[in-house]
Write a protein that holds these residues in place. Structure first.
Motif, PDB file in Angstrom:
ATOM      1  N   HIS A  11      32.148  43.923  40.371  1.00 40.27           N
ATOM      2  CA  HIS A  11      31.024  43.726  39.449  1.00 40.27           C
ATOM      3  C   HIS A  11      31.495  43.481  38.016  1.00 40.27           C
ATOM      4  CE1 HIS A  11      27.616  44.806  42.171  1.00 40.27           C
ATOM      5  NE2 HIS A  11      28.611  45.374  42.841  1.00 40.27           N
ATOM      6  N   SER A  12      32.449  42.563  37.868  1.00 37.69           N
ATOM      7  CA  SER A  12      32.982  42.127  36.564  1.00 37.69           C
ATOM      8  C   SER A  12      33.890  43.146  35.880  1.00 37.69           C
ATOM      9  CB  SER A  12      31.864  41.727  35.597  1.00 37.69           C
ATOM     10  OG  SER A  12      31.094  40.684  36.139  1.00 37.69           O
ATOM     11  N   GLY A  35      31.745  39.356  40.440  1.00 37.02           N
ATOM     12  CA  GLY A  35      31.030  39.529  39.176  1.00 37.02           C
ATOM     13  C   GLY A  35      31.170  38.345  38.246  1.00 37.02           C
ATOM     14  N   ASN A  36      32.394  37.877  38.053  1.00 33.63           N
ATOM     15  CA  ASN A  36      32.592  36.691  37.213  1.00 33.63           C
ATOM     16  C   ASN A  36      33.884  35.974  37.589  1.00 33.63           C
ATOM     17  OD1 ASN A  36      34.840  37.774  35.605  1.00 33.63           O
ATOM     18  ND2 ASN A  36      33.313  39.054  34.607  1.00 33.63           N
ATOM     19  N   ILE A  37      33.949  34.712  37.214  1.00 39.50           N
ATOM     20  CA  ILE A  37      35.090  33.863  37.589  1.00 39.50           C
ATOM     21  C   ILE A  37      36.365  34.279  36.861  1.00 39.50           C
ATOM     22  CG2 ILE A  37      34.750  31.998  35.919  1.00 39.50           C
ATOM     23  CD1 ILE A  37      35.455  31.496  39.684  1.00 39.50           C
ATOM     24  N   GLU A  38      36.250  34.898  35.704  1.00 39.06           N
ATOM     25  CA  GLU A  38      37.439  35.364  34.973  1.00 39.06           C
ATOM     26  C   GLU A  38      38.176  36.431  35.782  1.00 39.06           C
ATOM     27  OE1 GLU A  38      34.745  33.323  32.386  1.00 39.06           O
ATOM     28  OE2 GLU A  38      34.336  35.191  33.457  1.00 39.06           O
ATOM     29  N   ASP A  57      27.265  37.268  43.071  1.00 43.62           N
ATOM     30  CA  ASP A  57      28.147  36.211  42.576  1.00 43.62           C
ATOM     31  C   ASP A  57      27.389  34.901  42.369  1.00 43.62           C
ATOM     32  OD1 ASP A  57      30.476  37.789  42.440  1.00 43.62           O
ATOM     33  OD2 ASP A  57      30.765  37.583  44.596  1.00 43.62           O
ATOM     34  N   GLY A  58      27.708  34.240  41.263  1.00 41.45           N
ATOM     35  CA  GLY A  58      27.031  33.001  40.900  1.00 41.45           C
ATOM     36  C   GLY A  58      27.614  31.783  41.586  1.00 41.45           C
ATOM     37  N   ASP A  60      29.484  29.444  40.495  1.00 41.67           N
ATOM     38  CA  ASP A  60      30.893  29.145  40.237  1.00 41.67           C
ATOM     39  C   ASP A  60      31.798  29.808  41.274  1.00 41.67           C
ATOM     40  OD1 ASP A  60      30.263  31.690  39.227  1.00 41.67           O
ATOM     41  OD2 ASP A  60      31.412  31.442  37.373  1.00 41.67           O
TER      42      ASP A  60
END
Length: 164
Positions: A11-12, A35-38, A57-58, A60
């Motif tokens: 979750h990021s 959570g994020n692509i980073e 997850d989005g 991306d």
């Protein structure tokens, strides 16, 4: 032999301790809700990364990772999916296929509940590494480490990262 670091539901949030605990691993497997692509990029820059997307997850992440991933590691048939349930309570999305064509190792996330259960009905080990992130109701953040040699899954370690 392959040494695997298993993580889910970040979750990021990526604890720096993950890099220490997974340093001797050959691969990292993430079972969704990155959570994020980073965060994806950080893990992928550290070790070869396999993963599936989770419900948070989005687009991306969904463009890079599938909902279900079935593959061989050594001689072990592995199936990873974020929302998979567990023995006797498999999710409707996987229930039919898991009974018709069971893997040797079924890995899911989503529940934030760490589990290692052997399903005797289908001769399959089910793993859920719990949640490594700070979102959710879990009290302790967890991950797993294990090895696969030919058709054997061994050396399972549960790692606690501390409380949220």
């Amino acid at each position: 032999m392959k040494r695997i670091g298993l993580i889910s539901d970040t979750h990021s949030y990526l604890d720096d301790a993950v890099f220490k605990h997974f340093d001797a691993c050959d691969e990292i497997w993430h079972v969704g809700d990155f959570g994020n692509i980073e965060l994806v990029n950080q893990l992928a820059a550290f070790k070869p990364l396999k993963g599936v997307y989770g419900n948070i997850d989005g687009a991306d992440i969904r463009q890079v990772y599938p909902e279900h991933l079935r593959f061989k590691c050594e001689a072990v048939d592995v199936w990873m999916t974020h929302i998979g349930g567990y023995p006797d309570k498999y999710s409707p999305a996987v229930r039919k296929d898991i009974y018709l064509n069971p893997p040797m190792l079924f890995i899911s996330g989503h529940s934030h509940i760490l589990k290692a259960i052997y399903d005797k009905k289908i001769n399959c080990l089910h793993l859920n590494p719990g949640a490594a992130g700070k979102q959710g109701w879990q009290k302790v953040r967890t991950l797993m480490r294990f090895s696969i040699t030919e058709d054997k899954i061994h050396g399972l370690d549960v790692i606690e990262l501390g409380s949220k």
